[in-house]
Scaffold this motif. Structure first.
Motif, PDB file in Angstrom:
ATOM      1  N   TYR A  70      76.665  28.515  58.333  1.00  0.00           N
ATOM      2  CA  TYR A  70      76.591  29.938  58.669  1.00  0.00           C
ATOM      3  C   TYR A  70      75.252  30.536  58.268  1.00  0.00           C
ATOM      4  CZ  TYR A  70      81.630  29.816  59.608  1.00  0.00           C
ATOM      5  OH  TYR A  70      82.862  29.534  60.131  1.00  0.00           O
ATOM      6  N   GLN A  72      72.400  29.116  58.266  1.00  0.00           N
ATOM      7  CA  GLN A  72      71.385  28.732  59.245  1.00  0.00           C
ATOM      8  C   GLN A  72      71.330  29.711  60.410  1.00  0.00           C
ATOM      9  OE1 GLN A  72      72.294  24.755  60.508  1.00  0.00           O
ATOM     10  NE2 GLN A  72      71.651  23.811  58.591  1.00  0.00           N
ATOM     11  N   TYR A  73      72.471  30.278  60.749  1.00  0.00           N
ATOM     12  CA  TYR A  73      72.550  31.225  61.868  1.00  0.00           C
ATOM     13  C   TYR A  73      72.538  32.677  61.392  1.00  0.00           C
ATOM     14  CZ  TYR A  73      73.649  27.211  64.801  1.00  0.00           C
ATOM     15  OH  TYR A  73      73.594  26.007  65.477  1.00  0.00           O
ATOM     16  N   LYS A  74      72.202  32.884  60.113  1.00  0.00           N
ATOM     17  CA  LYS A  74      72.143  34.224  59.510  1.00  0.00           C
ATOM     18  C   LYS A  74      73.479  34.953  59.607  1.00  0.00           C
ATOM     19  CE  LYS A  74      67.177  34.741  60.187  1.00  0.00           C
ATOM     20  NZ  LYS A  74      66.089  35.522  60.818  1.00  0.00           N
ATOM     21  N   ILE A  75      74.548  34.181  59.513  1.00  0.00           N
ATOM     22  CA  ILE A  75      75.898  34.740  59.508  1.00  0.00           C
ATOM     23  C   ILE A  75      76.409  34.761  58.072  1.00  0.00           C
ATOM     24  CG2 ILE A  75      78.298  34.343  60.210  1.00  0.00           C
ATOM     25  CD1 ILE A  75      77.165  33.035  62.771  1.00  0.00           C
ATOM     26  N   LYS A 102      76.638  39.759  60.698  1.00  0.00           N
ATOM     27  CA  LYS A 102      75.187  39.642  60.807  1.00  0.00           C
ATOM     28  C   LYS A 102      74.608  41.011  60.512  1.00  0.00           C
ATOM     29  CE  LYS A 102      73.817  35.923  63.904  1.00  0.00           C
ATOM     30  NZ  LYS A 102      72.995  35.625  65.095  1.00  0.00           N
ATOM     31  N   PHE A 176      78.590  33.632  68.199  1.00  0.00           N
ATOM     32  CA  PHE A 176      77.808  32.796  69.117  1.00  0.00           C
ATOM     33  C   PHE A 176      77.904  33.312  70.558  1.00  0.00           C
ATOM     34  CE2 PHE A 176      78.133  28.665  66.383  1.00  0.00           C
ATOM     35  CZ  PHE A 176      77.212  29.200  65.494  1.00  0.00           C
ATOM     36  N   SER A 191      72.132  43.600  64.833  1.00  0.00           N
ATOM     37  CA  SER A 191      72.248  42.428  63.952  1.00  0.00           C
ATOM     38  C   SER A 191      71.113  42.352  62.939  1.00  0.00           C
ATOM     39  CB  SER A 191      72.276  41.141  64.781  1.00  0.00           C
ATOM     40  OG  SER A 191      71.006  40.852  65.333  1.00  0.00           O
ATOM     41  N   PRO A 202      82.484  31.858  64.687  1.00  0.00           N
ATOM     42  CA  PRO A 202      81.419  32.007  65.694  1.00  0.00           C
ATOM     43  C   PRO A 202      81.705  31.435  67.072  1.00  0.00           C
ATOM     44  CG  PRO A 202      80.489  31.349  63.583  1.00  0.00           C
ATOM     45  CD  PRO A 202      81.974  31.296  63.422  1.00  0.00           C
ATOM     46  N   TYR A 203      82.502  30.369  67.150  1.00  0.00           N
ATOM     47  CA  TYR A 203      82.716  29.702  68.441  1.00  0.00           C
ATOM     48  C   TYR A 203      83.720  30.427  69.352  1.00  0.00           C
ATOM     49  CZ  TYR A 203      87.124  28.154  66.412  1.00  0.00           C
ATOM     50  OH  TYR A 203      88.370  28.144  65.827  1.00  0.00           O
TER      51      TYR A 203
END
Length: 290
Positions: A70, A72-75, A102, A176, A191, A202-203
Motif C-alpha cells: 500500500y 508503494q501506491y501512497k495508500i 490517499k 486502483f 488525493s 484497491p482492486y
C-alpha cells in the motif's frame, strides 16, 4: 493485529459488524488462520465454498506485506482500531472495518465536517447555492464531504477547493479505479492535497451496490448533511436516511416548485429539514453542537 486484519480484509472486505463474532472468539486475530473452512463458515456466516476460498487465499498469501504494498501506491490503510480512524464512523451499525486513504490524514481529524450532496444532473442552481453555503463553512475550518459523483458532488468538491478549504471524497470502489472517469483530474488534486477515502481494498471495481454502501460513510463522517438538488427517489435520499438514523442535522436548499430537482429538497423541508440559503446557518449550529 492490524496487519492480520489487513490480510483478512483484502479477501473478505466486509463492514466491522460482520467480523464481531470472530473478534469475540479471537480478539487479536492470532488464530483465525488456523481455523478450518467449516469453522470459518460458521463464524463469518458465509457458505462453505466461500469459506474454502477464503482459507485458500489467506494461506497462499500469508507472507504478503500488505502495508508495504500500500505504501508503494501512497495508500494509507486505516483499520478501525487505528488512532486515525474517525470516531464518528464507529457509531454506525456497520462501520467500515478498514478505510483506505490517499491524501492528508490530518484532515480526517478536523473538528467540523459537512456533507454536501445532490443530483448527478445538478444544474447551475446548485453551483449558485454553493457559492453562498461553502465560503462561510471554509472560513470556519469546516471540511466539505461528498462522493465524487457527477453533478452536485463534483460541484461541492470544486467549491471547497476554489474557496481555499479542504474536502473529503468518499469512493464507492477501490483506489486502483476511478468513477466517473471525467473526474480524474479532480481526484488527482484531492488525493494530493485533500482526502480520497474508501472502505474497499484497491482492486475492488465500482458496482451498482457499492455506491449505496458508500453513502452511509458520507453521512457518518459528517456533522450535518446538505442537499442542494435531488429527485424525490434517489441515492441522495438514501444518504439523508442514513443521516437521520444517526441523528445528524439535515439541511435542504429550497427551490422552484417547477423544478423536478427541487422536489427532493422541498419535500425534506416539508418533513422537517432546515431550509438553507447561507453557510452561516450551519456554522452557528456546529459551534453550538460542539
Amino acid at each position: 493485529m492490524e496487519k492480520r486484519l489487513l490480510a483478512l480484509h483484502y479477501f473478505f472486505p466486509v463492514p466491522k459488524n460482520r467480523l464481531n463474532r470472530l473478534y469475540e472468539i479471537d480478539p487479536n486475530l492470532e488464530n483465525f488462520h488456523t481455523y478450518t473452512a467449516e469453522i470459518l463458515s460458521k463464524i463469518l456466516k458465509i457458505t462453505s465454498l466461500k469459506a474454502t476460498r477464503l482459507k485458500a487465499n489467506l494461506l497462499e498469501n500469508s507472507h504478503t506485506p500488505y502495508e508495504v504494498l500500500y505504501k508503494q501506491y501512497k495508500i494509507t490503510p486505516i483499520p478501525f482500531s487505528n488512532p486515525l480512524y474517525p470516531e464518528h464512523l464507529l457509531k454506525l451499525i456497520d462501520p467500515p472495518a478498514v478505510l483506505y486513504m490517499k491524501g492528508d490524514p490530518t484532515i480526517l481529524s478536523h473538528k467540523f465536517k459537512v456533507a454536501i450532496i445532490g443530483s448527478r444532473k445538478a444544474t447551475t442552481y446548485s453551483r449558485d447555492a454553493m457559492s453562498l453555503i461553502v465560503p462561510p463553512l471554509v472560513k470556519n475550518n469546516t471540511v466539505i464531504v461528498s462522493g465524487l459523483a457527477k453533478g452536485a458532488d463534483t460541484l461541492a468538491h470544486e467549491a471547497a477547493i476554489a474557496y481555499g478549504g479542504k474536502t473529503i471524497a468518499v469512493l464507492g470502489h477501490g483506489l486502483f479505479h476511478l468513477y466517473p472517469k471525467e473526474n480524474s483530474h479532480l481526484a488527482s488534486e484531492i488525493s494530493q492535497n485533500h482526502v480520497l477515502i474508501t472502505e474497499y481494498p484497491p482492486y475492488v471495481k465500482p458496482e451498482r451496490w457499492t455506491f449505496p454502501m458508500r453513502n452511509r460513510i458520507i453521512s457518518g463522517l459528517s456533522d450535518a448533511v446538505v442537499v442542494t438538488e435531488s429527485a424525490i427517489k434517489s441515492g441522495t435520499m438514501i444518504t439523508v436516511e442514513h443521516a437521520l438514523e444517526n441523528g445528524k442535522d439535515v439541511y435542504a436548499v429550497p427551490g422552484p416548485v417547477t423544478s423536478d430537482l427541487s422536489a427532493g429538497p422541498n419535500r425534506l423541508i416539508d418533513e422537517g429539514a432546515q431550509p438553507l440559503w447561507n453557510g452561516f446557518q450551519i456554522v452557528e449550529s456546529l459551534v453550538f453542537m460542539h
